[in-house]
Write a protein that holds these residues in place. Structure first.
Motif, PDB file in Angstrom:
ATOM      1  N   ALA A 175      38.483  48.095  47.343  1.00 37.70           N
ATOM      2  CA  ALA A 175      39.515  47.076  47.187  1.00 37.70           C
ATOM      3  C   ALA A 175      39.177  46.219  45.963  1.00 37.70           C
ATOM      4  O   ALA A 175      38.000  46.036  45.636  1.00 37.70           O
ATOM      5  N   ALA A 176      40.210  45.741  45.255  1.00 36.90           N
ATOM      6  CA  ALA A 176      39.960  44.966  44.035  1.00 36.90           C
ATOM      7  C   ALA A 176      41.164  44.100  43.691  1.00 36.90           C
ATOM      8  O   ALA A 176      42.291  44.397  44.085  1.00 36.90           O
ATOM      9  N   GLU A 177      40.901  43.035  42.978  1.00 33.18           N
ATOM     10  CA  GLU A 177      41.971  42.239  42.376  1.00 33.18           C
ATOM     11  C   GLU A 177      42.299  42.907  41.042  1.00 33.18           C
ATOM     12  O   GLU A 177      41.394  43.207  40.260  1.00 33.18           O
ATOM     13  N   ILE A 178      43.561  43.164  40.785  1.00 35.31           N
ATOM     14  CA  ILE A 178      43.948  43.796  39.526  1.00 35.31           C
ATOM     15  C   ILE A 178      44.933  42.907  38.781  1.00 35.31           C
ATOM     16  O   ILE A 178      45.677  42.130  39.390  1.00 35.31           O
ATOM     17  N   SER A 179      44.926  43.013  37.466  1.00 33.58           N
ATOM     18  CA  SER A 179      45.889  42.320  36.607  1.00 33.58           C
ATOM     19  C   SER A 179      46.680  43.374  35.862  1.00 33.58           C
ATOM     20  O   SER A 179      46.121  44.377  35.412  1.00 33.58           O
ATOM     21  N   PHE A 180      47.980  43.173  35.742  1.00 37.02           N
ATOM     22  CA  PHE A 180      48.818  44.113  35.007  1.00 37.02           C
ATOM     23  C   PHE A 180      50.004  43.377  34.407  1.00 37.02           C
ATOM     24  O   PHE A 180      50.383  42.300  34.855  1.00 37.02           O
ATOM     25  N   GLN A 181      50.582  43.987  33.386  1.00 33.18           N
ATOM     26  CA  GLN A 181      51.743  43.411  32.720  1.00 33.18           C
ATOM     27  C   GLN A 181      52.975  44.148  33.215  1.00 33.18           C
ATOM     28  O   GLN A 181      53.042  45.379  33.148  1.00 33.18           O
TER      29      GLN A 181
ATOM     30  N   GLU B 159      48.914  39.275  38.928  1.00 32.78           N
ATOM     31  CA  GLU B 159      47.662  39.590  39.614  1.00 32.78           C
ATOM     32  C   GLU B 159      48.015  40.019  41.020  1.00 32.78           C
ATOM     33  O   GLU B 159      48.939  39.493  41.634  1.00 32.78           O
ATOM     34  N   GLU B 160      47.274  41.005  41.502  1.00 36.19           N
ATOM     35  CA  GLU B 160      47.588  41.582  42.795  1.00 36.19           C
ATOM     36  C   GLU B 160      46.311  42.107  43.440  1.00 36.19           C
ATOM     37  O   GLU B 160      45.393  42.540  42.751  1.00 36.19           O
ATOM     38  N   TYR B 161      46.274  42.072  44.743  1.00 39.04           N
ATOM     39  CA  TYR B 161      45.167  42.654  45.498  1.00 39.04           C
ATOM     40  C   TYR B 161      45.501  44.122  45.759  1.00 39.04           C
ATOM     41  O   TYR B 161      46.579  44.441  46.262  1.00 39.04           O
ATOM     42  N   ALA B 162      44.614  45.011  45.388  1.00 38.53           N
ATOM     43  CA  ALA B 162      44.811  46.442  45.616  1.00 38.53           C
ATOM     44  C   ALA B 162      43.851  46.900  46.710  1.00 38.53           C
ATOM     45  O   ALA B 162      42.640  46.820  46.556  1.00 38.53           O
ATOM     46  N   ASP B 163      44.405  47.355  47.815  1.00 39.03           N
ATOM     47  CA  ASP B 163      43.619  47.878  48.923  1.00 39.03           C
ATOM     48  C   ASP B 163      43.177  49.290  48.561  1.00 39.03           C
ATOM     49  O   ASP B 163      43.998  50.180  48.404  1.00 39.03           O
ATOM     50  N   GLY B 164      41.904  49.506  48.406  1.00 37.37           N
ATOM     51  CA  GLY B 164      41.383  50.805  47.999  1.00 37.37           C
ATOM     52  C   GLY B 164      41.710  51.939  48.957  1.00 37.37           C
ATOM     53  O   GLY B 164      41.634  53.106  48.597  1.00 37.37           O
TER      54      GLY B 164
END
Length: 90
Positions: A50-56, A64-69
């Motif tokens: 799991a990680a916090e991700i940033s995207f455009q 910014e979004e939390y991605a459940d691995g």
């Protein structure tokens, strides 16, 4: 759940798998491309951390979004040319 479909097709004098309009590298044989597609499809189903991700986004706004691995797509490999009986699709 999202479903990702890889399709094996003729490409650049050989064979490739594609996802939408994006093609893999070209393989010399149909069997090589089919095996590569199966490997990639299997790898897509493997969970990660799991990680916090940033995207455009498409408007250029950073999100910014939390991605459940463990949230992985369903995958399928579709053979766009060959049927199980060895005949070709027309």
């Amino acid at each position: 759940m999202i479903k990702v479909i890889y399709e094996v097709v003729p490409h650049d004098g050989g064979w490739a798998y594609r996802l939408g309009d994006v093609y893999s590298e070209t393989f010399p044989t149909h069997a090589d491309a089919l095996e590569a597609a199966r490997i990639v499809a299997e790898e897509q189903r493997v969970g990660g951390d799991a990680a916090e991700i940033s995207f455009q986004d498409d408007r250029g706004v950073w999100r910014e979004e939390y991605a459940d691995g463990g949230d992985r797509p369903e995958t399928e490999v579709v053979d766009g040319v060959w049927r199980d009986d060895g005949a070709t699709h027309q």
